[in-house]
Write an enzyme that holds these catalytic residues in place. Sequence first.
Site, PDB file in Angstrom:
ATOM      1  N   GLY A   1       0.802  -1.228   0.000  1.00  0.00           N
ATOM      2  CA  GLY A   1       0.000   0.000   0.000  1.00  0.00           C
ATOM      3  C   GLY A   1       0.828   1.267   0.000  1.00  0.00           C
TER       4      GLY A   1
ATOM      5  CG  ASP B   1       4.705   0.897   5.082  1.00  0.00           C
ATOM      6  OD1 ASP B   1       5.616   1.744   5.081  1.00  0.00           O
ATOM      7  OD2 ASP B   1       4.653  -0.070   5.868  1.00  0.00           O
TER       8      ASP B   1
ATOM      9  N   GLY C   1      -7.118   0.775   3.838  1.00  0.00           N
ATOM     10  CA  GLY C   1      -6.743  -0.163   2.776  1.00  0.00           C
ATOM     11  C   GLY C   1      -6.672  -1.573   3.336  1.00  0.00           C
TER      12      GLY C   1
ATOM     13  CE1 TYR D   1      -2.540  -3.780   8.854  1.00  0.00           C
ATOM     14  CE2 TYR D   1      -2.378  -1.767  10.154  1.00  0.00           C
ATOM     15  CZ  TYR D   1      -1.819  -2.956   9.711  1.00  0.00           C
ATOM     16  OH  TYR D   1      -0.555  -3.309  10.108  1.00  0.00           O
TER      17      TYR D   1
END
Length: 330
Positions: free
Chosen positions: A31, A33, A118, A120
């Site tokens: 994502g 990150d 996303g 999570y």
Amino acid sequence: MPIKIIRQDITKLECDAIVNAANNTLLGGGGVDGAIHRAAGEELLEECRTLGGCKTGQAKITGAYNLPCKYVIHTVGPIWKNGNYGERALLTSCYRNSLELAKQYECNSVAFPLISSGAYGYPKDEALRVATDTISDFLLENEMLVYIVVFDKRAFSIGEKLFCDIQQYIDDNYAERFANRRRGVYESTVMSQDICFDSMPCAPSMQKASLDEMLLQIDESFSQMLLRKIDESGMTDSQCYKKANIDRKLFSKIKSNVNYKPSKTTAIAFAIALELSLDETKDFLMKAGYALSHSNKFDIIIEYFITNKNYNIFEINEALFEFDQCLLGV
Ligand code: AR6
């Protein structure tokens, strides 16, 4: 300073800090990150290795390396289960702690992705609501420009019911416009006669009072009317411009220039902050040379919120964003 909702890749944003939706290890992932680590380069990972991870709801700061911003603030959002596991409180602390870190590092601008929305699994409309509520609370006490960055259209969605209600209101009002157009001139003539007859039964003293009032206000500019209405509302200037999602500098310009001509979105933002009725909004906009019509979606959406007495500018902006319209405020 205001909240801006924008659609962009957060790694391309030039602002003081961007926030990363990380995991507890802080050692990268997928994502946003993954995108941030790829764009920043290996050195970001090296610095992250020194941080010893991060608890859910907390935040840590690093340099930004090859990114166009100065800092990356890493925060770990909650994994959504069903909403009964303190998810909202944890997500709120992600935003709050990230903003406090940004403040500590003297950032003037900071950009957030929709944390937890996303991988999570936090429902997107609720994730967005937590973001706008927490950021707007923070901005009541602090000066900062905060971006909420929405990556793709699907990552963003106002509640389905609100969407349908607004869509219905737009459809009804477009329909009304076309029907009126077909009915033509005759009806508008009758309407203007009605207005004349309406004003006749007024008592002469009432007529005089309102005429005096109107004459007194005849030369009132937008800026003067705004300041008068702020006084009448009992708000302070800063409460009002913050509620309007307007930048302090822009407010000062309007305040110091009696003939300042604001943009339509700025004028409407103040009407919303002042919680004006639809008629009051129309008078207020007229001072700046604008009208609300049924010939565009933007105006109809604004009218929808005013007639429903929903004066939450961030909710209005979410709806405007969803319908691809300009947003209110700066
Ligand atoms: N710019 C802006 N927003 C983005 C970008 C981008 N380049 N890329 C994705 N998004 P997610 P989470 C949006 O899954 O739910 C990672 O593996 C995306 O559309 O990145 O908090 C971490 O290591 C979504 O709306 O974060 C964790 O293990 C939002 O960013 C886990 O995912 C957040 O989606 C964290 O999950």
